[in-house]
Write an enzyme that holds these catalytic residues in place. Structure first.
Site, PDB file in Angstrom:
ATOM      1  N   TYR A 174     -34.222   4.458 -29.612  1.00  0.00           N
ATOM      2  CA  TYR A 174     -33.157   3.699 -28.958  1.00  0.00           C
ATOM      3  C   TYR A 174     -32.712   4.441 -27.697  1.00  0.00           C
ATOM      4  O   TYR A 174     -31.961   5.418 -27.756  1.00  0.00           O
ATOM      5  CB  TYR A 174     -31.962   3.505 -29.887  1.00  0.00           C
ATOM      6  CG  TYR A 174     -32.214   2.641 -31.091  1.00  0.00           C
ATOM      7  CD1 TYR A 174     -33.288   1.745 -31.146  1.00  0.00           C
ATOM      8  CD2 TYR A 174     -31.371   2.704 -32.200  1.00  0.00           C
ATOM      9  CE1 TYR A 174     -33.509   0.960 -32.259  1.00  0.00           C
ATOM     10  CE2 TYR A 174     -31.589   1.912 -33.320  1.00  0.00           C
ATOM     11  CZ  TYR A 174     -32.653   1.050 -33.345  1.00  0.00           C
ATOM     12  OH  TYR A 174     -32.867   0.267 -34.456  1.00  0.00           O
ATOM     13  N   PRO A 229     -26.810  -9.135 -38.271  1.00  0.00           N
ATOM     14  CA  PRO A 229     -26.179 -10.024 -39.256  1.00  0.00           C
ATOM     15  C   PRO A 229     -25.488 -11.230 -38.634  1.00  0.00           C
ATOM     16  O   PRO A 229     -25.183 -12.185 -39.338  1.00  0.00           O
ATOM     17  CB  PRO A 229     -25.163  -9.109 -39.954  1.00  0.00           C
ATOM     18  CG  PRO A 229     -24.823  -8.083 -38.925  1.00  0.00           C
ATOM     19  CD  PRO A 229     -26.111  -7.832 -38.190  1.00  0.00           C
ATOM     20  N   GLY A 269     -25.349 -11.710 -32.278  1.00  0.00           N
ATOM     21  CA  GLY A 269     -24.048 -12.081 -31.711  1.00  0.00           C
ATOM     22  C   GLY A 269     -23.807 -13.563 -31.602  1.00  0.00           C
ATOM     23  O   GLY A 269     -22.671 -13.999 -31.356  1.00  0.00           O
ATOM     24  N   PHE A 270     -24.842 -14.358 -31.813  1.00  0.00           N
ATOM     25  CA  PHE A 270     -24.678 -15.802 -31.641  1.00  0.00           C
ATOM     26  C   PHE A 270     -23.633 -16.383 -32.593  1.00  0.00           C
ATOM     27  O   PHE A 270     -22.859 -17.273 -32.232  1.00  0.00           O
ATOM     28  CB  PHE A 270     -26.020 -16.518 -31.844  1.00  0.00           C
ATOM     29  CG  PHE A 270     -25.927 -18.008 -31.623  1.00  0.00           C
ATOM     30  CD1 PHE A 270     -26.026 -18.525 -30.348  1.00  0.00           C
ATOM     31  CD2 PHE A 270     -25.721 -18.882 -32.681  1.00  0.00           C
ATOM     32  CE1 PHE A 270     -25.910 -19.897 -30.128  1.00  0.00           C
ATOM     33  CE2 PHE A 270     -25.608 -20.244 -32.475  1.00  0.00           C
ATOM     34  CZ  PHE A 270     -25.706 -20.757 -31.195  1.00  0.00           C
ATOM     35  N   LEU A 271     -23.582 -15.875 -33.832  1.00  0.00           N
ATOM     36  CA  LEU A 271     -22.701 -16.449 -34.849  1.00  0.00           C
ATOM     37  C   LEU A 271     -21.231 -16.071 -34.660  1.00  0.00           C
ATOM     38  O   LEU A 271     -20.377 -16.522 -35.420  1.00  0.00           O
ATOM     39  CB  LEU A 271     -23.179 -16.050 -36.244  1.00  0.00           C
ATOM     40  CG  LEU A 271     -24.558 -16.587 -36.627  1.00  0.00           C
ATOM     41  CD1 LEU A 271     -24.998 -16.049 -37.985  1.00  0.00           C
ATOM     42  CD2 LEU A 271     -24.565 -18.108 -36.633  1.00  0.00           C
TER      43      LEU A 271
END
Length: 337
Positions: free
Chosen positions: A56, A211, A215-217
């Site tokens: 990362y 999860p 970030g869409f949810l």
């Protein structure tokens, strides 16, 4: 924050912090001092489980994330659990924003990786060491054997597999017990639910990354959203297109409705759904904002009944959804050079 047990005895905070976004895949890297401060603030809030990996970073600073995590947590090392990963490098010759992954889990590579990670993390041991992706060229028994040696040497305390499948998990677990798998899991990516009976049988935990479907949810993104095409993987993710926003309206409306009923946010409902499904699931959302960090942590306090979870599952089964990002492409490369 409540605690959960992964595998046979690794106690972690019910929600962990995915640290990748400070350095990789979600825009230009965060300022070093600010990132270290954010990670330390997370500990002060109640997070004890922090997830990073040796890869990362950026081409200029490829291991940046482990260094940030190590610096931020060295003062509280005995009170936190750090997860890191080995076994991939990026195909940096690719022009894709999300560079393809090249797996490499040869024992000598693993040993080099763990020494580098220990140094960057400023620690004598790694609490949970994940094989970042399965390497088709190296049998699971060989990887597990190396993990057994590292545990006996005290360099790692537990090990796991990211994006595991049933056969690989069983074969690896038979050689050296696996504490957790770290798989992509959200309301929009449920393919690994078929693994749940095996996890339950073997006593293996699930660390759920992405999860909230990257970030869409959260319900915070609408049509016309733009992401940095150089640093942000979301610029290529199908769930953020204008067409997908339309396709996913029913899902977002469902989340908002339940959130209002539970005095919560859509983001919290998306995680409470999995937290209340199994006691051995630990989501690791990432964020660069303190208020989001607090919001994510509070998902562990949202209580959904078994009936609530079933209603959500039934609705998800019937609902039209767009495609969702399924991970960077994996390319095969010779392990002989």
């Amino acid at each position: 924050m409540d605690k959960r047990i992964l595998g046979k005895g690794l106690e972690v905070s019910a929600v962990g912090l995915g640290c990748m976004g400070f350095s990789h895949a979600y825009g230009a890297p965060t300022d070093r001092g600010e990132a270290i401060s954010m990670i330390h603030n997370a500990y002060e809030m109640g997070y004890t489980f922090f997830d990073t990996a040796e890869v990362y970073g950026t081409p200029e600073d490829p291991h940046q994330n482990e260094e940030l995590v190590g610096e931020a947590l060295k003062w509280v090392r005995g009170q936190v659990q750090i997860a890191s990963k080995f076994g991939i490098h990026f195909d940096t010759d690719s022009s894709q924003v999300n560079h393809p992954l090249v797996p490499d889990s040869r024992p000598e590579v693993i040993r080099s990786s763990v020494e580098g990670s220990l140094k960057r993390l400023q620690t004598d041991y790694i609490d949970l060491y994940f094989q970042h992706r399965i390497d088709p060229a190296v049998p699971p028994e060989e990887v597990a054997g190396t993990m057994f040696e590292l545990i006996n040497e005290g360099k790692i305390l537990h090990w796991g597999i990211s994006e595991a499948n049933k056969e690989y998990l069983r074969r690896a677990h038979a050689v050296c017990p696996v504490t957790a798998v770290e798989n992509r899991y959200s309301m929009m990516a449920r393919q690994y639910e078929e693994l749940f009976p095996v996890l339950e049988e073997l006593g293996v935990g699930l660390v759920a990354f992405s999860p909230m479907a990257n970030g869409f949810l959260t319900g915070k993104y609408g049509k016309g959203v733009q992401f940095d095409k150089k640093y942000d993987y979301r610029s290529n993710m199908p769930q953020f297109t204008d067409e997908a926003i339309d396709q996913n309206q029913k899902l977002l409306e469902l989340l908002h409705t339940i959130a209002e009923n539970k005095n919560a946010t859509p983001a919290q409902i998306s995680m409470a759904w999995m937290l209340c499904k199994k006691p051995w699931i630990v989501p690791i959302p990432g964020t660069r904002k303190l208020d989001r960090m607090q919001e994510n942590m509070a998902a562990a306090d949202v209580r959904l009944s078994a009936e609530d979870v079933k209603i959500l599952d039934d609705a998800l089964e019937q609902m039209e959804m767009s495609e969702v990002f399924g991970g960077s492409r994996i390319v095969k490369e010779s392990n002989t050079n």
